[in-house]
Scaffold this motif. Structure first.
Motif, PDB file in Angstrom:
ATOM      1  N   ARG A  60     -40.090 -50.505  62.524  1.00  0.00           N
ATOM      2  CA  ARG A  60     -40.085 -50.097  61.105  1.00  0.00           C
ATOM      3  C   ARG A  60     -38.780 -50.624  60.498  1.00  0.00           C
ATOM      4  NH1 ARG A  60     -40.440 -43.928  62.631  1.00  0.00           N
ATOM      5  NH2 ARG A  60     -38.836 -44.800  63.955  1.00  0.00           N
ATOM      6  N   HIS A  97     -43.803 -52.291  60.253  1.00  0.00           N
ATOM      7  CA  HIS A  97     -43.869 -52.116  58.799  1.00  0.00           C
ATOM      8  C   HIS A  97     -42.542 -52.544  58.176  1.00  0.00           C
ATOM      9  CE1 HIS A  97     -46.271 -50.570  55.467  1.00  0.00           C
ATOM     10  NE2 HIS A  97     -45.099 -50.560  54.871  1.00  0.00           N
ATOM     11  N   ASN A 146     -48.755 -54.510  56.000  1.00  0.00           N
ATOM     12  CA  ASN A 146     -47.566 -53.879  56.601  1.00  0.00           C
ATOM     13  C   ASN A 146     -46.311 -54.031  55.741  1.00  0.00           C
ATOM     14  OD1 ASN A 146     -47.209 -56.638  57.020  1.00  0.00           O
ATOM     15  ND2 ASN A 146     -46.160 -56.376  58.992  1.00  0.00           N
TER      16      ASN A 146
END
Ligand code: NA7
Length: 538
Positions: free
Chosen positions: A180, A203, A347
Motif C-alpha cells: 500500500r 494500491h 489499484n
C-alpha cells in the motif's frame, strides 16, 4: 578517503554534477590547483540523486548533453529519446573517466561551511567529512533543485513503514509488490513515478495538492536515422541552441502565428497535431501568445484539460486532475509516460489534499482532516527548496561576517545570477537570477562555466585579488529579472520559481525568463562595457 586539511587551492568547485564536471575540465586550461567537493559518492548531481523509478529527463538526450567535445558527442550513443536516470548517470561517469576528472573530486564530502577571510581574500571551506581548505575562488555548482523539501508533518518519526524522498532514493531496488503506497506530490517527479509504482503496488494513493499540466512524452528508442541526422548536424544545431531562449533546438522553426488569427476549429486542429506529434515541449510553441496573453493561454489550457477529460474515465477524477487555478505553463510543465491513464487502474486512487489536507503521519500511514490511510510505503515527491536551498544550507558568510541567509532574508539577490554583493570571488552556476531551470541546463551550464573561467583568467592575468559587485548592481539586475517576468504570466502561479512551495520563503521570482540568448548577450555586454557592475581590486 582521508579529509584534506590545511591545503591551499586556487579554486574549490562545489558539486560534481554536469556543471561541476565541466568546470573541472575547463579549469585545467588555467593550470589551476583545483579540488571539487561532492556530497554524493558518485558523479552526476541531479542524475545521481534522483534515482527513483521512472526518473527521466524531459529534454531530448541528443541535445541534453555536453557540446564541448566533438568526439564525445559523436561517439556517445543514447538508447532513448528521453534518457532514464541510469543512462544519464552512466554518461556522467563516462565523462568523468574519459577526461580524467575523478582525481580532483573528493566524494562523500558535503560542504557545510564557507567563510570569506577578507584580509587575505580567501575562502575557508569545510565539509562534513572534516575537510578544511583555503581557496581564492569558489565555483558553486551545487544545483538549483537539490535541497529536498520534506514537509514537516507531525508524526513522521513514528511511521513504521518505509518512507523516501524521491531525490534521496536508495540504490537498492524498492519493492512495491502488493504494498500500500502513498505518493505525496504531483510535480514532474510524482507524475513520473506514479505509473511505475502503480504497475506492481497493491494500491497506490496519490495525494494531490495542486494538479499540473502534463504533455505526453512519446518516449521511444532512438531511431538510428534520427541519431545520424543529429550527429551530422551537431555544429549548427548546437549553435542554434545558443540562440534560443530555452537553450533548445526545435525541429520546427519558431512559429510566430497568432492564435487570434484562427477559428476555434483551426486552433483545435493545430493543437491536436502538436499533441499527436513527438515534439514534447514543442506543443507550447503552437502560438506566439501562449505564455504572455491570458486569453490565449486559457484556450491552450482548456485544450489540455479536455485531453485529460478524454483520457481519464471517471469524470470526477478527471476534473480533479485538471489545473484550473493558474495559467498553463506557469508551474513547470511536465512530460509524462502514461500519467493520466494511471488513474483508470483499479489499484489507483487520487486524493485531493487541497480540500482535505494531510494533518499527520501515523505509525500505520497518514491522516487527512477527514480520513485515515493505511500505508506500507510513503513517497515524498514534494520537490525542493529550489534555486537558493543549496547555497543557504551551506552556512556561507561573506564580508563583515554577513550570513548569506540574512542577506537573502527578503529573497535572493544576485548580479547576473553569478555574484552576491559582499561575497567576493564566489561564483554561482545556475544561481538565482540566472536562466537556470528555464534553459536547458547542460548547455546553459557549459556557457556559464566558460564565462566564469574567462572571468577568473581575466583576474589572474591582471593581478586582481578580489571581485565583488555592489548592492546597486544587484538591485538593477533584480529589477531586470522582475521586469521580464512581469511581461509573462509566470507570476500568476504559486510555483517554486517564486518560492511559493516552501512555507515562509519570500515570494520573489528567482529565474531570469528573458531567455538564454538574451542572458548571454547581457553577460557579455557587462564585460564589454569594461566589467561594469564588478568591483575588481588587487
Ligand atoms: P515540484 O514540482 O516542486 O512538485 C512537488 C509536489 O509536491 C507538488 O505537487 C506540490 O504541491 C507537492 N507538495 C509539496 N509540499 C506538499 C505538502 N506539504 N502537502 C502536499 N503536497 C505537497 O517538485 P518535483 O520534484 O516534482 O519537480 C521538480 C523539478 O524537477 C521539476 O519542476 C523539473 O524542473 C524537474 P503544490 O504544487 O506546491 O501545491
Amino acid at each position: 578517503a582521508r579529509p584534506i586539511t590545511g591545503a591551499e587551492y586556487d579554486v574549490v568547485v562545489i558539486g560534481a554534477g554536469f556543471s561541476g564536471l565541466y568546470a573541472l575540465y575547463r579549469l585545467r586550461d588555467l593550470n589551476a590547483k583545483v579540488v571539487c567537493f561532492e556530497a554524493g559518492d558518485g558523479v552526476g548531481g541531479t542524475w545521481y540523486w534522483n534515482r527513483y523509478p521512472g526518473a527521466r529527463v524531459d529534454i531530448e538526450s541528443m541535445q541534453y548533453s555536453y557540446s564541448f567535445d566533438e568526439d564525445l558527442q559523436q561517439e556517445w550513443r543514447w538508447p532513448e529519446h528521453y534518457s532514464p536516470q541510469p543512462d544519464l548517470e552512466a554518461y556522467a561517469n563516462h565523462v568523468a573517466d574519459r577526461f580524467d576528472l575523478r582525481e580532483r573530486i573528493e566524494f562523500s564530502a558535503r560542504v557545510n561551511r564557507l567563510r570569506f577571510d577578507e584580509a587575505a581574500n580567501r575562502w575557508h571551506v569545510r565539509t562534513d567529512r572534516g575537510d578544511q581548505v583555503v581557496a581564492k575562488y569558489v565555483i558553486a555548482a551545487a544545483g538549483s533543485l537539490n535541497a529536498e523539501n520534506i514537509p514537516q508533518f507531525p508524526g513522521l518519526d513514528s511511521f513504521q513503514g518505509q518512507w523516501y524522498h524521491t531525490a534521496n532514493w536508495p540504490r537498492e531496488e524498492v519493492d512495491f509488490t502488493g504494498k500500500r503506497v502513498g505518493l505525496i506530490g504531483t510535480g514532474s517527479t510524482g507524475i513520473q513515478i506514479a505509473p511505475v509504482v502503480a504497475e506492481t503496488a497493491g494500491h497506490l494513493h496519490v495525494f494531490q495538492r495542486t494538479p499540473n499540466f502534463s504533455l505526453p512524452s512519446k518516449n521511444r528508442p532512438l531511431e538510428p536515422e534520427y541519431e545520424r541526422e543529429w550527429k551530422a548536424n551537431y555544429t549548427e544545431r548546437r549553435a542554434a541552441i545558443s540562440q534560443d531562449p530555452g537553450a533548445v533546438y526545435w525541429a520546427n522553426p519558431a512559429d510566430r502565428r497568432s492564435i487570434f488569427e484562427f477559428t476555434p476549429q483551426e486552433r483545435e486542429q493545430i493543437l491536436n497535431e502538436a499533441w499527436a506529434s513527438k515534439g514534447g515541449f514543442e506543443f507550447v510553441r503552437c502560438f506566439r501568445e501562449t505564455m504572455v496573453n491570458p486569453e490565449a493561454n486559457e484556450i491552450v489550457a482548456e485544450f489540455v484539460r479536455n485531453k485529460i477529460r478524454q483520457t481519464v474515465k471517471d469524470q470526477a477524477v478527471a476534473e480533479l486532475l485538471c489545473p484550473k487555478t493558474y495559467p498553463f505553463g506557469t508551474k513547470r510543465l511536465c512530460l509524462d509516460s502514461g500519467y493520466y491513464e494511471t488513474f483508470n487502474r483499479e489499484n489507483v486512487t487520487l486524493v485531493d489534499v487541497r480540500s482535505d489536507p494531510i494533518t499527520e503521519v501515523t505509525p500505520t500511514g497518514l491522516k487527512t482532516t477527514a480520513t485515515a490511510y493505511d500505508l506500507d510505503i510513503i513517497i515524498f515527491a514534494t520537490g525542493f527548496d529550489a534555486m537558493t536551498g543549496a547555497m543557504t544550507r551551506m552556512n556561507v558568510t561573506g564580508v563583515g561576517g554577513m550570513d548569506l541567509r540574512d542577506k537573502w532574508a527578503n529573497g535572493p539577490t544576485s548580479y547576473l545570477g553569478y555574484f552576491v554583493a559582499g561575497f567576493p570571488n564566489l561564483f554561482m552556476i545556475h544561481g538565482p537570477g540566472s536562466p537556470s531551470v528555464l534553459a536547458q541546463m547542460i548547455t546553459s551550464g557549459e556557457w556559464q562555466v566558460d564565462w566564469v573561467v574567462k572571468f577568473v583568467e581575466h583576474m589572474e592575468e591582471n593581478g586582481y585579488g578580489r571581485v565583488d559587485t555592489t548592492s546597486e548592481w544587484e538591485e538593477n539586475w533584480s529589477a531586470e529579472v522582475n521586469m521580464v517576468a512581469d511581461y509573462t504570466l509566470y507570476k500568476k502561479a504559486d510555483s517554486w520559481y517564486l518560492g511559493a512551495n516552501i512555507p515562509g520563503k519570500p515570494r520573489v521570482f528567482m529565474v531570469y525568463v528573458g531567455g538564454f540568448d538574451r542572458y548571454i548577450q547581457r553577460c557579455n555586454e557587462q564585460v564589454e562595457a569594461g566589467y561594469e557592475g564588478f568591483v575588481l581590486s588587487r
